[in-house]
Write a protein that holds these residues in place. Structure first.
Motif, PDB file in Angstrom:
ATOM      1  N   ALA A   1      36.210 -35.838  55.322  1.00  0.00           N
ATOM      2  CA  ALA A   1      37.587 -35.548  54.590  1.00  0.00           C
ATOM      3  C   ALA A   1      37.564 -34.092  54.540  1.00  0.00           C
ATOM      4  O   ALA A   1      36.775 -33.403  54.171  1.00  0.00           O
ATOM      5  CB  ALA A   1      37.769 -36.433  53.428  1.00  0.00           C
ATOM      6  N   ARG A   2      39.116 -33.661  54.606  1.00  0.00           N
ATOM      7  CA  ARG A   2      39.281 -32.239  54.424  1.00  0.00           C
ATOM      8  C   ARG A   2      39.815 -32.033  53.096  1.00  0.00           C
ATOM      9  O   ARG A   2      40.763 -32.645  52.509  1.00  0.00           O
ATOM     10  CB  ARG A   2      40.296 -31.655  55.641  1.00  0.00           C
ATOM     11  CG  ARG A   2      39.825 -32.149  56.920  1.00  0.00           C
ATOM     12  CD  ARG A   2      38.779 -31.291  57.355  1.00  0.00           C
ATOM     13  NE  ARG A   2      37.352 -31.843  57.184  1.00  0.00           N
ATOM     14  CZ  ARG A   2      36.397 -31.314  57.535  1.00  0.00           C
ATOM     15  NH1 ARG A   2      36.195 -30.098  57.960  1.00  0.00           N
ATOM     16  NH2 ARG A   2      35.218 -31.975  57.234  1.00  0.00           N
TER      17      ARG A   2
ATOM     18  N   LEU B   1      42.880 -34.028  50.306  1.00  0.00           N
ATOM     19  CA  LEU B   1      42.712 -34.419  49.034  1.00  0.00           C
ATOM     20  C   LEU B   1      43.585 -33.751  47.993  1.00  0.00           C
ATOM     21  O   LEU B   1      44.071 -34.229  47.013  1.00  0.00           O
ATOM     22  CB  LEU B   1      41.247 -34.099  48.600  1.00  0.00           C
ATOM     23  CG  LEU B   1      40.229 -34.828  49.228  1.00  0.00           C
ATOM     24  CD1 LEU B   1      38.701 -34.500  48.865  1.00  0.00           C
ATOM     25  CD2 LEU B   1      40.406 -36.522  48.887  1.00  0.00           C
ATOM     26  N   ASN B   2      44.022 -32.538  48.467  1.00  0.00           N
ATOM     27  CA  ASN B   2      44.821 -31.589  47.452  1.00  0.00           C
ATOM     28  C   ASN B   2      46.194 -32.267  47.732  1.00  0.00           C
ATOM     29  O   ASN B   2      47.047 -31.979  46.863  1.00  0.00           O
ATOM     30  CB  ASN B   2      44.957 -30.294  48.129  1.00  0.00           C
ATOM     31  CG  ASN B   2      43.878 -29.272  47.569  1.00  0.00           C
ATOM     32  OD1 ASN B   2      43.430 -29.584  46.380  1.00  0.00           O
ATOM     33  ND2 ASN B   2      43.514 -28.390  48.362  1.00  0.00           N
TER      34      ASN B   2
ATOM     35  N   LYS C   1      46.900 -35.460  41.234  1.00  0.00           N
ATOM     36  CA  LYS C   1      47.778 -34.469  40.352  1.00  0.00           C
ATOM     37  C   LYS C   1      48.295 -35.236  39.188  1.00  0.00           C
ATOM     38  O   LYS C   1      48.496 -34.385  38.113  1.00  0.00           O
ATOM     39  CB  LYS C   1      49.076 -34.061  41.204  1.00  0.00           C
ATOM     40  CG  LYS C   1      48.493 -33.371  42.674  1.00  0.00           C
ATOM     41  CD  LYS C   1      49.682 -33.107  43.406  1.00  0.00           C
ATOM     42  CE  LYS C   1      49.528 -32.631  44.815  1.00  0.00           C
ATOM     43  NZ  LYS C   1      50.547 -32.368  45.670  1.00  0.00           N
ATOM     44  N   ASP C   2      48.736 -36.473  39.211  1.00  0.00           N
ATOM     45  CA  ASP C   2      49.083 -37.148  37.904  1.00  0.00           C
ATOM     46  C   ASP C   2      47.998 -37.332  37.066  1.00  0.00           C
ATOM     47  O   ASP C   2      48.276 -36.860  35.664  1.00  0.00           O
ATOM     48  CB  ASP C   2      49.587 -38.731  38.254  1.00  0.00           C
ATOM     49  CG  ASP C   2      50.857 -38.529  39.351  1.00  0.00           C
ATOM     50  OD1 ASP C   2      51.174 -37.266  39.353  1.00  0.00           O
ATOM     51  OD2 ASP C   2      51.231 -39.513  39.965  1.00  0.00           O
ATOM     52  N   LYS C   3      46.875 -37.755  37.510  1.00  0.00           N
ATOM     53  CA  LYS C   3      45.768 -37.951  36.424  1.00  0.00           C
ATOM     54  C   LYS C   3      45.177 -36.468  36.060  1.00  0.00           C
ATOM     55  O   LYS C   3      44.643 -36.482  34.750  1.00  0.00           O
ATOM     56  CB  LYS C   3      44.481 -38.643  37.098  1.00  0.00           C
ATOM     57  CG  LYS C   3      45.156 -40.108  37.113  1.00  0.00           C
ATOM     58  CD  LYS C   3      43.958 -40.945  37.685  1.00  0.00           C
ATOM     59  CE  LYS C   3      44.223 -42.748  37.844  1.00  0.00           C
ATOM     60  NZ  LYS C   3      43.175 -43.256  38.086  1.00  0.00           N
ATOM     61  N   ALA C   4      44.965 -35.543  36.770  1.00  0.00           N
ATOM     62  CA  ALA C   4      44.436 -34.266  36.196  1.00  0.00           C
ATOM     63  C   ALA C   4      45.522 -33.510  35.310  1.00  0.00           C
ATOM     64  O   ALA C   4      45.044 -32.734  34.510  1.00  0.00           O
ATOM     65  CB  ALA C   4      44.039 -33.398  37.560  1.00  0.00           C
TER      66      ALA C   4
ATOM     67  N   TYR D   1      37.664 -38.894  44.526  1.00  0.00           N
ATOM     68  CA  TYR D   1      37.811 -40.596  44.269  1.00  0.00           C
ATOM     69  C   TYR D   1      38.529 -41.317  45.544  1.00  0.00           C
ATOM     70  O   TYR D   1      38.031 -42.307  45.935  1.00  0.00           O
ATOM     71  CB  TYR D   1      39.002 -40.591  43.173  1.00  0.00           C
ATOM     72  CG  TYR D   1      39.484 -42.054  42.724  1.00  0.00           C
ATOM     73  CD1 TYR D   1      39.047 -42.508  41.684  1.00  0.00           C
ATOM     74  CD2 TYR D   1      40.317 -42.824  43.544  1.00  0.00           C
ATOM     75  CE1 TYR D   1      39.512 -43.745  41.125  1.00  0.00           C
ATOM     76  CE2 TYR D   1      40.796 -44.018  43.036  1.00  0.00           C
ATOM     77  CZ  TYR D   1      40.429 -44.239  41.965  1.00  0.00           C
ATOM     78  OH  TYR D   1      41.012 -45.564  41.661  1.00  0.00           O
ATOM     79  N   PRO D   2      39.377 -40.563  46.394  1.00  0.00           N
ATOM     80  CA  PRO D   2      39.983 -41.358  47.529  1.00  0.00           C
ATOM     81  C   PRO D   2      38.862 -41.589  48.593  1.00  0.00           C
ATOM     82  O   PRO D   2      38.846 -42.273  49.365  1.00  0.00           O
ATOM     83  CB  PRO D   2      41.156 -40.432  48.020  1.00  0.00           C
ATOM     84  CG  PRO D   2      41.386 -39.783  46.882  1.00  0.00           C
ATOM     85  CD  PRO D   2      40.015 -39.500  46.074  1.00  0.00           C
TER      86      PRO D   2
END
Length: 345
Positions: free
Chosen positions: A107-108, A112-113, A119-122, A136-137
């Motif tokens: 994965a790149r 993930l960004n 974004k919601d959890k962090a 996580y993904p």
């Protein structure tokens, strides 16, 4: 580059799981567990308590053990049959962690960004979030692809992760010139798939909500269910007559949707039954229905939780079956990547 060969795939294999963090609630049941039970009729099903995912944020170890058992009990009480399906907790099968590392290297970072759930959890504390939460993904992709699942039941909020799983599978196959992994397809459950908070109809019912009154837990007794529904937020108007009128009335929409899902009928039929009436008699009917539907689940969960050895045995046996399914996949992955294995003596 390795020699190309046809990919070996199960044609109808489901994989899904839920985190053992917080109380299992009505949204989990209507959006996932009940549907998982139905899928057993048409698919080979693998259901997992994803405890590796849970520790992307800190968990009390003893509480994690209890919640893992509770999640498994909720699956079973909702109709998942450990004899018909494979049921286990994620950390017992090493393939998940091993394949996740391989996918970390496939994965790149740019992919993930773009993950909105991170974004919601962090939130504003992105720099303080765990690396595990960021990748996580990739672990979710490993969960699915370790068994070459053909389908995954997902809600709307998980579609982005499934797309990433497909991207990872495609890139792995392209990088190594071998069709190892399938492009998994979603099974999207529409009816009852998104249950909202009893305190705020614009927010999803969540185990992380600090207010216990916001959700119906699968461990709630009849009195708790009745109290929470009676106190559920409403508006001052009678219930609407048509679906179009629900757009600006989130609390009415949510409560009517819960009734429709629990009674296995359409929202239109529910509106025809209750449209134009006040909330009070409707809530009474909803209490009666919710207690009738959820009490057997609560009772079976209580029975199982009082016998943790039974749950542990089920999960252990399921882990053995899952590991056996993942073994040939991981052997293929290791060979494809170029990992030198142990030679037989």
């Amino acid at each position: 580059m390795t020699e190309d060969r046809p990919v070996s795939l199960p044609k109808n294999r489901i994989f899904s799981g839920a985190q053992p963090s917080g109380s299992m609630h009505l949204g989990n049941y209507l959006g996932a567990f009940r549907n998982w039970a139905k899928l057993q009729d048409d698919y080979e099903c693998i259901y997992c308590v994803v405890d590796l995912h849970a520790i992307t944020v800190w968990q009390d170890p003893q509480e994690l053990i209890r919640q893992t058992r509770e999640a498994a009990a909720a699956y079973i009480a909702s109709g998942v049959d450990p004899k018909r399906s494979v049921l286990f907790n994620q950390s017992q099968v090493a393939a998940h962690g091993e394949l996740a590392w391989v996918f970390n290297c496939v994965a790149r970072i740019g992919w993930l960004n773009r993950m909105t759930q991170f974004k919601d959890k962090a939130g504003k504390n992105r720099e303080k979030a765990s690396a595990g939460l960021f990748v996580y993904p990739n672990l979710m992709a490993a969960d699915i692809l370790a068994y070459k699942a053909s389908h995954v039941p997902v809600g709307e909020d998980q579609k982005q992760h499934l797309e990433l799983t497909r991207d990872i599978a495609m890139k792995f196959n392209n990088d190594y010139g071998r069709e190892v992994f399938p492009l998994v397809e979603p099974v999207i459950q529409k009816e009852g798939a998104r249950i909202m908070s009893l305190r705020d109809g614009s927010k999803k019912m969540s185990k992380s909500d600090p207010s216990d009154a916001s959700r119906l837990n699968l461990t709630d007794d009849a009195d708790s269910i009745a109290r929470k529904i009676r106190k559920a937020k409403t508006d001052p108007h009678p219930l609407p007559d048509s679906v179009a009128d629900l757009a600006e009335r989130p609390e009415a929409n949510n409560l009517l949707g819960i009734y429709a899902a629990l009674s296995d009928q359409s929202l239109e039929k529910t509106l025809a039954e209750f449209g134009g009436t006040d909330f009070a008699p409707f809530k009474k009917a909803l209490v009666d229905l919710a207690v009738a539907k959820l009490s057997p689940i609560t009772q079976e969960m209580s029975r199982l939780m009082n016998d943790p050895a039974e749950i542990d045995a089920i999960l252990s046996e399921g882990a053995d079956r899952a590991a056996a399914l993942a073994l040939p996949v991981m052997e293929e992955v290791r060979e494809t990547v170029g990992f030198l294995g142990r030679r037989a003596r």
